[in-house]
Design an enzyme around this catalytic site. Structure first.
Site, PDB file in Angstrom:
ATOM      1  N   ASP A 232      -3.760  -7.531   4.373  1.00  0.00           N
ATOM      2  CA  ASP A 232      -4.525  -8.032   3.238  1.00  0.00           C
ATOM      3  C   ASP A 232      -4.234  -9.528   3.121  1.00  0.00           C
ATOM      4  O   ASP A 232      -3.201 -10.002   3.582  1.00  0.00           O
ATOM      5  CB  ASP A 232      -4.088  -7.286   1.972  1.00  0.00           C
ATOM      6  CG  ASP A 232      -4.709  -7.875   0.724  1.00  0.00           C
ATOM      7  OD1 ASP A 232      -5.935  -8.021   0.703  1.00  0.00           O
ATOM      8  OD2 ASP A 232      -3.955  -8.208  -0.202  1.00  0.00           O
TER       9      ASP A 232
ATOM     10  N   CYS B 262      26.927  23.839  12.283  1.00  0.00           N
ATOM     11  CA  CYS B 262      26.141  23.277  13.384  1.00  0.00           C
ATOM     12  C   CYS B 262      24.668  23.284  12.991  1.00  0.00           C
ATOM     13  O   CYS B 262      24.295  23.756  11.917  1.00  0.00           O
ATOM     14  CB  CYS B 262      26.355  24.053  14.678  1.00  0.00           C
ATOM     15  SG  CYS B 262      25.680  25.727  14.638  1.00  0.00           S
TER      16      CYS B 262
ATOM     17  N   ASP C 181      -5.671  -2.120  -2.420  1.00  0.00           N
ATOM     18  CA  ASP C 181      -5.175  -1.801  -1.075  1.00  0.00           C
ATOM     19  C   ASP C 181      -4.709  -0.350  -0.958  1.00  0.00           C
ATOM     20  O   ASP C 181      -4.460   0.130   0.151  1.00  0.00           O
ATOM     21  CB  ASP C 181      -3.995  -2.719  -0.705  1.00  0.00           C
ATOM     22  CG  ASP C 181      -4.394  -4.178  -0.667  1.00  0.00           C
ATOM     23  OD1 ASP C 181      -5.487  -4.463  -0.158  1.00  0.00           O
ATOM     24  OD2 ASP C 181      -3.616  -5.026  -1.151  1.00  0.00           O
TER      25      ASP C 181
ATOM     26  N   CYS D  84      22.966  26.484  11.822  1.00  0.00           N
ATOM     27  CA  CYS D  84      23.141  26.835  10.403  1.00  0.00           C
ATOM     28  C   CYS D  84      22.024  26.208   9.565  1.00  0.00           C
ATOM     29  O   CYS D  84      21.399  26.873   8.733  1.00  0.00           O
ATOM     30  CB  CYS D  84      24.495  26.337   9.893  1.00  0.00           C
ATOM     31  SG  CYS D  84      25.936  27.024  10.735  1.00  0.00           S
TER      32      CYS D  84
ATOM     33  N   ASP E 123      -0.673  -5.438  -1.153  1.00  0.00           N
ATOM     34  CA  ASP E 123       0.148  -5.541  -2.361  1.00  0.00           C
ATOM     35  C   ASP E 123      -0.599  -5.196  -3.638  1.00  0.00           C
ATOM     36  O   ASP E 123      -0.020  -5.210  -4.714  1.00  0.00           O
ATOM     37  CB  ASP E 123       0.713  -6.962  -2.493  1.00  0.00           C
ATOM     38  CG  ASP E 123      -0.350  -7.964  -2.938  1.00  0.00           C
ATOM     39  OD1 ASP E 123      -1.513  -7.804  -2.515  1.00  0.00           O
ATOM     40  OD2 ASP E 123      -0.015  -8.885  -3.701  1.00  0.00           O
TER      41      ASP E 123
END
Length: 766
Positions: free
Chosen positions: A450, A25, A661, A28, A657
């Site tokens: 961007d 459970c 950035d 644990c 990208d």
């Protein structure tokens, strides 16, 4: 799974994932996590109950893998280095088979006991019951193997939990079933010693001892059945990884010295030349050397349309070559391929914890001791006040409370949804790097985009060819345009400038065959001069025309209009006479406007940030449907713009990208990298869009919202189940075996609700 290095300012940490067995459970998982985090040298440890894994960052100079495994074993569980996904699948199947056998044996021994119980209900007194089944010693013989052999792991788990001064589901099950079994054993021995004097089994009209052997045996059987359902269902939550693993080809066709040979994929090295035939999977990430084809990349990027590939184009391993023969130079192999990266990101996301899971962890950590207290209190109230001196009834109440309160559903509520949601998102080409990012994304209310490579395609394309009327006089149809483009393309063919490449590529796409230039000269800052077919060609700026005494005044209005649209326009002169204009631009992606519209419809503010001049930025933004523009922003200022928006109370996602950035991606609440961009941007981001399509932003937010909604549903029902079930059991309206069935059903229902995310569909604009 190999360990990974993580550099920090002070120490070099490593990451590893351990496979944990024996957890029953959330309590644990909580205990193992606390134990590992207390080890010297462990930076962070996160234990996932649903995946049965522990993801650990540690300093190898202070703690070793064996130290961590030993710590887990001291807590009562077993830990080994996580195996490869294929081995994990085999291990999962083996676990299911063992659990099935365990349940089958338990059910066969428990069914006769269930028979005796139901036959004594008044409404079912017509059921035939063999007299030998009424014998207490027969019932003892049937119940004992279930209690101590089939149920043995519960005792082991309870002992280890109590030894480490904590409690878990094993404690609840062991207490409840042991109480029923030992009370029945006492009644059996007492009946044997005092035959004829023991009171009958209450409510059943049976002369003999009060026996609850069926209660303990059926409870154990139902708990095991619930665990079997859980194991099966949890296996389905990791189907995304398994399906990705199956995509990887096992062999490749290697070309050496013109000879072809089939080799195992493991032996392919970077730089090898491979042959890919129609219908085959591309073995590795690489560049096309020869041939043209269309490639189906849908399984990795979510892009439904096949992508045209030719010499110089990049292909991704595990995608399908549709119709042509390709020669491919291997660039990334093994663990460096896009597929391997995707699998790792999905595994990491499924293994990590969302902040909302802390709620369940805190509750689970204190839940079991509280439940034991409630069970004892309820039993005492019944024994002393409601039905005085009725030990059997008080025991029944305590057992029902203990069993109904098992916090399994609570522990499964969050991780199963994270596993399923992140896996489903990966199928749409959206990679979340962790559960915390999956949760955070649904809070986004502002997206900062961007421009270059994100809103636009990232490279210039030929957009306009405008022949001058005076130069085109006497030509018919589209001949003036093609004639001008043929001359300009031939002149630019020897230039390496990106604008020249765009013109040459544009002419090629239009089927125009370019002649060879007789001569070529670049004029820095102005343009070019070339000779083509005996004609002198100038292509460049107004200053170039002025320098060569060429009258291009009639082009002024057209030039201004093109530049207002964000295009780079160049004047063309042929044999000393103004001949027209050619223009190139970094064009807006076809899907950008629709993607921005989707974000607006979701109530999200969209802004564009770029280093370009205001006029170009405004032109691009208008085409994409973006109202707010931040132009002429230096790379280092992008992160400052993110922070400025955050200070206004906005949750900001930065989408980019490029290398420039990366600071802004790191500063944002959620950094989203376009997967077609640079590796640095991808590594810095929290979410990666495998497609170069801004629709992926809306997809990511949609998946995050759906997953968080699913988690909240799970948490609500898990908590409501316990909040409702415990009082019902305490007031005596819930038989222990019914409580066991309800407990198992609650865990399975939570997992099944999470699995609904696997069927989630995203309606993208066509």
């Amino acid at each position: 799974m190999a360990t990974n290095h993580v550099e920090t300012d002070t120490v070099s940490l490593e990451q590893t994932t351990l496979q944990i067995s024996g957890m029953t459970c959330a309590a644990c998982a909580n205990r193992i996590e606390k134990g590992l985090n207390k080890l010297a040298g462990v930076s962070t440890a996160s234990v996932n109950f649903a995946l049965e894994t522990a993801h650990i960052e540690y300093d190898p100079a202070e703690v070793s893998l064996s130290d961590m495994e030993r710590k887990v074993e001291q807590l009562g569980y077993k830990a080994v280095l996580k195996q490869a996904a294929t081995n994990s699948a085999a291990l999962h199947e083996e676990t299911i088979k063992k659990q099935q056998l365990r349940f089958l044996v338990s059910a066969l021994l428990s069914l006769p006991l269930l028979w005796t119980m139901v036959s004594h209900f008044a409404v079912l007194d017509w059921i035939y019951l063999p007299s030998w089944l009424e014998n207490p010693w027969v019932q003892l013989a049937l119940a004992t193997p279930v209690q101590f052999i089939i149920g043995g792991p519960f005792y082991v788990g309870a002992y280890k939990a109590l030894r480490s001064k904590s409690a878990n589901m094993d404690v609840l099950v062991s207490l409840g079933t042991s109480a029923a079994y030992l009370f029945s054993l006492y009644e059996t021995v007492n009946w044997e010693l005092n035959k004829g004097t023991a009171h009958g089994h209450e409510g059943m009209g049976m002369a003999g001892p009060s026996l609850y052997f069926e209660t303990s045996a059926i409870l154990i059987t139902l708990v095991i059945l619930g665990k079997l359902f859980e194991v099966r269902a949890k296996g389905r939550t990791s189907q995304a990884i398994q399906s990705l693993m199956k995509l990887q080809p096992k062999t490749a066709v290697l070309i050496i010295g013109g000879e072809q040979s089939v080799v195992p994929i493991e032996s392919v090295k970077s730089g090898d030349t491979l042959l890919v035939k129609p219908g085959e999977s591309i073995p590795v990430d690489g560049d096309v050397l020869e041939g043209r084809s269309t490639v189906d990349e849908s399984m990795l990027t979510g892009e439904s349309m096949p992508v045209d590939k030719g010499p110089g184009d990049r292909v991704i391993g595990a995608t399908i070559n549709r119709n042509g023969v390709l020669k491919v130079r291997a660039v990334k192999v093994g663990q460096d391929t896009a597929l391997a990266h995707i699998i790792k990101v999905v595994e990491d996301a499924q293994s990590s914890k969302a902040p909302i899971q802390r709620v369940a962890d805190v509750i689970s950590g204190i839940f079991v001791p509280i439940v034991v207290g409630i069970a004892i209190a309820a039993a005492l109230v019944w024994y002393f006040f409601i039905e005085p001196s009725d030990t059997a009834k008080a025991l029944e109440i305590a057992i029902a409370v203990l069993v109904i309160a098992c916090p399994c559903a609570l522990g499964l509520a969050t991780p199963t949804s994270i596993m399923t949601g992140s896996g489903r998102a990966a199928e749409f080409g959206v990679l979340f790097k962790g559960g915390e990012h999956l949760e955070q994304t649904h809070r986004i209310d502002a997206v900062l985009l961007d421009k270059t490579g994100t809103v636009t395609n990232g490279k210039p394309e030929l957009t306009d060819v405008l022949p001058a009327p005076a130069w085109a006089d006497g030509m018919s149809g589209d001949e003036p345009r093609n004639a001008l483009l043929r001359l300009v393309g031939a002149a630019e063919k020897l230039s390496e400038h990106p604008v020249a490449e765009a013109i040459v590529e544009g002419a090629g796409k239009q089927g125009i065959v370019l002649p060879e230039a007789d001569s070529f000269e670049a004029i820095p800052g102005y343009g070019i001069r070339a000779a083509v077919g005996g004609r002198t060609i100038f292509v460049g700026t107004r200053r170039l025309m002025e320098q060569e005494n060429i009258d291009a005044a009639s082009a002024a209005d057209a030039m201004e209009k093109l530049e207002a649209q964000g295009k780079t326009a160049m004047l063309v002169a042929v044999d000393g006479r103004y001949a027209g204009i050619v223009a190139v631009a970094d064009t807006v992606k076809e899907t950008s406007r629709a993607a921005v519209s989707r974000l607006h419809a979701m109530g999200i503010q969209v802004m564009m940030v770029t280093g370009d001049n205001e006029r170009t930025a405004r032109a691009i933004a208008e085409q994409a449907g973006i109202e707010h523009v931040l132009a002429e922003v230096l790379p280092e200022r992008k992160a400052a713009e993110v922070k400025r928006l955050q200070q206004q109370g906005l949750k900001v996602a930065m989408v980019g990208d490029g290398i420039n950035d990366a600071p802004a991606l790191a500063a944002a609440d959620v950094g989203i990298a376009v997967g077609t961009g640079t590796d640095i941007a991808v590594e810095t981001s929290d979410v990666t869009l495998m497609r170069g399509d801004l629709n992926g932003i809306a997809d990511a937010i949609y998946m995050s919202r759906a997953t968080m909604r699913n988690i909240k549903q799970n948490l609500f029902w898990a908590l409501a189940y316990n909040a409702l079930g415990i009082p019902i059991a305490a007031i005596g309206l819930l038989a222990p075996w019914v409580a066991g069935a309800a407990m198992a059903a609650s865990s399975v229902s939570v997992v099944l609700n999470a699995l609904r995310l696997q069927r989630l569909q995203i309606n993208r604009p066509s």
